[in-house]
Design a protein around this motif. Structure first.
Motif, PDB file in Angstrom:
ATOM      1  N   VAL A  74      -7.340   2.740   6.201  1.00  0.00           N
ATOM      2  CA  VAL A  74      -7.380   3.506   7.436  1.00  0.00           C
ATOM      3  C   VAL A  74      -6.890   2.619   8.571  1.00  0.00           C
ATOM      4  N   VAL A  75      -5.844   3.059   9.246  1.00  0.00           N
ATOM      5  CA  VAL A  75      -5.313   2.359  10.414  1.00  0.00           C
ATOM      6  C   VAL A  75      -5.972   2.974  11.643  1.00  0.00           C
ATOM      7  N   VAL A  76      -6.702   2.159  12.384  1.00  0.00           N
ATOM      8  CA  VAL A  76      -7.485   2.615  13.530  1.00  0.00           C
ATOM      9  C   VAL A  76      -6.815   2.129  14.807  1.00  0.00           C
ATOM     10  N   ALA A  77      -6.374   3.080  15.629  1.00  0.00           N
ATOM     11  CA  ALA A  77      -5.636   2.756  16.855  1.00  0.00           C
ATOM     12  C   ALA A  77      -6.470   3.139  18.069  1.00  0.00           C
ATOM     13  N   PRO A  78      -6.996   2.173  18.829  1.00  0.00           N
ATOM     14  CA  PRO A  78      -7.847   2.466  19.984  1.00  0.00           C
ATOM     15  C   PRO A  78      -7.037   2.827  21.227  1.00  0.00           C
ATOM     16  N   ILE A  79      -6.336   3.956  21.174  1.00  0.00           N
ATOM     17  CA  ILE A  79      -5.449   4.336  22.277  1.00  0.00           C
ATOM     18  C   ILE A  79      -6.212   4.717  23.540  1.00  0.00           C
ATOM     19  N   GLY A  80      -7.525   4.929  23.433  1.00  0.00           N
ATOM     20  CA  GLY A  80      -8.299   5.282  24.613  1.00  0.00           C
ATOM     21  C   GLY A  80      -8.669   4.102  25.474  1.00  0.00           C
ATOM     22  N   THR A 103       0.836  -1.194   0.000  1.00  0.00           N
ATOM     23  CA  THR A 103       0.000   0.000   0.000  1.00  0.00           C
ATOM     24  C   THR A 103       0.871   1.245   0.000  1.00  0.00           C
ATOM     25  N   ASP A 104       0.530   2.203  -0.832  1.00  0.00           N
ATOM     26  CA  ASP A 104       1.250   3.467  -0.880  1.00  0.00           C
ATOM     27  C   ASP A 104       0.908   4.285   0.359  1.00  0.00           C
ATOM     28  N   ALA A 105       1.928   4.840   1.008  1.00  0.00           N
ATOM     29  CA  ALA A 105       1.698   5.622   2.226  1.00  0.00           C
ATOM     30  C   ALA A 105       0.753   6.796   1.979  1.00  0.00           C
ATOM     31  N   ALA A 106       0.718   7.304   0.756  1.00  0.00           N
ATOM     32  CA  ALA A 106      -0.163   8.436   0.444  1.00  0.00           C
ATOM     33  C   ALA A 106      -1.635   8.061   0.543  1.00  0.00           C
ATOM     34  N   ASP A 107      -1.923   6.756   0.499  1.00  0.00           N
ATOM     35  CA  ASP A 107      -3.312   6.292   0.555  1.00  0.00           C
ATOM     36  C   ASP A 107      -3.737   5.881   1.961  1.00  0.00           C
ATOM     37  N   VAL A 108      -2.834   6.030   2.933  1.00  0.00           N
ATOM     38  CA  VAL A 108      -3.093   5.567   4.302  1.00  0.00           C
ATOM     39  C   VAL A 108      -3.464   6.742   5.194  1.00  0.00           C
ATOM     40  N   ARG A 109      -4.470   6.548   6.043  1.00  0.00           N
ATOM     41  CA  ARG A 109      -4.847   7.529   7.055  1.00  0.00           C
ATOM     42  C   ARG A 109      -4.767   6.859   8.427  1.00  0.00           C
ATOM     43  N   GLU A 112     -18.667  -0.974   3.636  1.00  0.00           N
ATOM     44  CA  GLU A 112     -19.640  -0.323   2.750  1.00  0.00           C
ATOM     45  C   GLU A 112     -18.985   0.747   1.883  1.00  0.00           C
ATOM     46  N   LEU A 113     -17.957   1.383   2.431  1.00  0.00           N
ATOM     47  CA  LEU A 113     -17.285   2.476   1.721  1.00  0.00           C
ATOM     48  C   LEU A 113     -16.157   1.991   0.823  1.00  0.00           C
ATOM     49  N   GLY A 114     -15.854   0.691   0.883  1.00  0.00           N
ATOM     50  CA  GLY A 114     -14.746   0.168   0.104  1.00  0.00           C
ATOM     51  C   GLY A 114     -13.388   0.495   0.695  1.00  0.00           C
ATOM     52  N   LEU A 115     -13.355   0.797   1.993  1.00  0.00           N
ATOM     53  CA  LEU A 115     -12.103   1.095   2.673  1.00  0.00           C
ATOM     54  C   LEU A 115     -11.532  -0.167   3.309  1.00  0.00           C
ATOM     55  N   ARG A 116     -10.239  -0.271   3.318  1.00  0.00           N
ATOM     56  CA  ARG A 116      -9.587  -1.302   4.120  1.00  0.00           C
ATOM     57  C   ARG A 116      -9.350  -0.721   5.512  1.00  0.00           C
ATOM     58  N   LEU A 117      -9.895  -1.368   6.544  1.00  0.00           N
ATOM     59  CA  LEU A 117      -9.712  -0.910   7.919  1.00  0.00           C
ATOM     60  C   LEU A 117      -8.764  -1.866   8.637  1.00  0.00           C
ATOM     61  N   ASP A 163     -18.006  -1.449  18.738  1.00  0.00           N
ATOM     62  CA  ASP A 163     -17.977  -0.143  18.076  1.00  0.00           C
ATOM     63  C   ASP A 163     -16.950  -0.079  16.950  1.00  0.00           C
ATOM     64  N   LEU A 164     -15.821  -0.756  17.116  1.00  0.00           N
ATOM     65  CA  LEU A 164     -14.787  -0.711  16.074  1.00  0.00           C
ATOM     66  C   LEU A 164     -14.807  -1.954  15.192  1.00  0.00           C
ATOM     67  N   ASP A 165     -14.679  -3.141  15.822  1.00  0.00           N
ATOM     68  CA  ASP A 165     -14.549  -4.362  15.028  1.00  0.00           C
ATOM     69  C   ASP A 165     -15.849  -4.760  14.341  1.00  0.00           C
ATOM     70  N   THR A 166     -16.972  -4.244  14.820  1.00  0.00           N
ATOM     71  CA  THR A 166     -18.264  -4.565  14.195  1.00  0.00           C
ATOM     72  C   THR A 166     -18.809  -3.362  13.420  1.00  0.00           C
ATOM     73  N   GLU A 167     -19.145  -2.276  14.130  1.00  0.00           N
ATOM     74  CA  GLU A 167     -19.771  -1.123  13.472  1.00  0.00           C
ATOM     75  C   GLU A 167     -18.831  -0.413  12.506  1.00  0.00           C
ATOM     76  N   ALA A 168     -17.655  -0.011  12.982  1.00  0.00           N
ATOM     77  CA  ALA A 168     -16.738   0.726  12.112  1.00  0.00           C
ATOM     78  C   ALA A 168     -16.254  -0.149  10.966  1.00  0.00           C
ATOM     79  N   ALA A 169     -16.052  -1.443  11.251  1.00  0.00           N
ATOM     80  CA  ALA A 169     -15.629  -2.354  10.181  1.00  0.00           C
ATOM     81  C   ALA A 169     -16.699  -2.450   9.102  1.00  0.00           C
ATOM     82  N   ALA A 170     -17.983  -2.475   9.527  1.00  0.00           N
ATOM     83  CA  ALA A 170     -19.068  -2.526   8.550  1.00  0.00           C
ATOM     84  C   ALA A 170     -19.130  -1.234   7.736  1.00  0.00           C
ATOM     85  N   THR A 171     -18.919  -0.098   8.394  1.00  0.00           N
ATOM     86  CA  THR A 171     -18.901   1.182   7.681  1.00  0.00           C
ATOM     87  C   THR A 171     -17.791   1.197   6.639  1.00  0.00           C
ATOM     88  N   ALA A 172     -16.607   0.758   7.044  1.00  0.00           N
ATOM     89  CA  ALA A 172     -15.480   0.732   6.113  1.00  0.00           C
ATOM     90  C   ALA A 172     -15.768  -0.186   4.927  1.00  0.00           C
TER      91      ALA A 172
END
Length: 372
Positions: free
Chosen positions: A273-279, A181-187, A301-306, A290-299
């Motif tokens: 998108v790299v998601v870091a649950p630092i909280g 993956t190109d770093a320019a495509d990573v958030r 649907e959007l065609g994002l790799r989470l 919230d992350l592994d189920t809901e956010a993963a489903a959102t990603a």
């Protein structure tokens, strides 16, 4: 010459204090009633929230994670030849704090140092636990049990927590880049539990600027981003987002929500998108739902790799850091001046909270481990 003190003198016990969670489906509604006590939330609404737990068999992962953390702490204490017992108590499910104190009394313990499974400063992540400690010590005192309780310092900027998170995020980003993956495509998104904005505004000591909760998270996210870029020769930008919002729509909570931000990032052309649950300290419900189920489903649907970064859990560096904090607090209690490493920054957070710190905005209640 007097003998050297035991490593944790004057403490003869360690209390691991956590949120708690249901063990089986029939526990879910009583648990949620305890969590929301005094808020007049009808059972119908609690049943809706309970679906998150029923989807995982009615069992919160937090209890097994606490058992694993206790075992890891025990192993690290044994490695250091410290035989001090570890007791477990929860705010919202058995073993409740008063049950833990009674267990400590049965073991002959009289002074405990508390490790909370929450790293940051705000009412719900610190003072509310301190209120529970005060209520529990009062409850057992009515039975003639006298136990003193202190706590380790808030550890959002202790290297055992912060450096572990930094390493885990760096490893996750490294694997993404190794995959082509190109770093320019990573958030990079740093996620924590949303809280009411009024709670954030009053978080931290009463004589300071407030917003300690959001500032501590933002500071950690910033230094982790710098570490990732320095280590991997990238130019990623990181930002803080939130999950698990609750409460009435009329009440402002910290934003943006992770799902909303994922939609915006997809529109901006991000692919990963790299998601870091630092909280969060472990993979409890806010992470696995919230992350592994809901956010993963959102990603999806959007065609994002989470890519979800692990929480610190029972990482040896984190566990070792917690024991370091316990030894540090014992040294302070003996009147010594131990080293207190901090990162980000050079100022350690407090073990004895300052006056007005993270106030209860509903009802003033007694709290231990503070100056008010």
């Amino acid at each position: 010459m007097s003998p050297d003190p035991r490593p944790l003198d004057p403490y003869d016990g360690i209390l691991l204090l956590s949120f708690g969670g249901p063990e089986k489906p029939e526990d879910v509604l009583p648990f949620l009633r305890t969590v929301t006590a005094g808020k007049n939330i009808p059972d119908e609404r609690l049943e809706e929230v309970g679906e998150h737990y029923y989807g995982f068999g009615g069992r919160s992962p937090i209890n097994d994670q606490n058992r694993a953390l206790i075992a890891a702490l025990r192993a690290e204490l044994d490695r250091r030849e410290i035989d001090t017992p570890v007791i477990w108590g929860n705010r919202n499910f058995t073993p409740f704090v008063d049950e833990a104190l009674r267990e400590a009394h049965e073991q002959g313990l009289t002074r405990l140092v508390t490790v909370m499974t929450s790293a940051y400063s705000c009412y719900s992540s610190c003072r509310q636990y301190r209120e529970d400690l005060a209520a529990a010590t009062e409850a057992v005192a009515a039975s003639g049990i006298d136990i003193a309780v202190d706590k380790i310092r808030t550890y959002a900027n202790h290297p055992g927590f912060s450096r572990t998170n930094s390493r885990l995020v760096t490893e996750a980003v490294r694997e993404v880049l190794r995959g082509g993956t190109d770093a320019a495509d990573v958030r990079l998104l740093f996620v924590t539990h949303s809280i009411p904005t009024a709670m954030d505004e009053t978080s931290g000591p009463g004589d300071e600027v407030g917003h300690a909760y959001s500032r501590q998270h933002a500071a950690l996210g910033a230094v982790i981003t710098d570490e990732v870029n320095a280590t991997l020769d990238t130019d990623l930008s990181g930002e803080l987002v939130f999950c698990s919002r609750s409460g009435p729509p009329s009440q402002p909570w910290l934003e943006p929500d992770v799902n909303d931000r994922l939609e915006e990032l997809a529109a901006e052309g991000a692919t990963t998108v790299v998601v870091a649950p630092i909280g969060f300290v472990s993979d409890h419900m806010e992470v696995v739902y919230d992350l592994d189920t809901e956010a993963a489903a959102t990603a999806d649907e959007l065609g994002l790799r989470l890519v979800r970064v692990p929480t610190v859990g029972v990482d040896p560096e984190f566990v070792s850091g917690l024991v370091d904090l316990v030894e540090e607090r014992a040294a302070v209690a003996r009147g010594e001046q131990p080293a207190q490493p901090s990162w980000p920054g050079t100022t350690p957070l407090r073990s004895t909270c300052a006056p007005g710190c993270c106030p209860n905005l509903r009802t003033a209640k007694p709290a231990l481990c503070g100056q008010d």
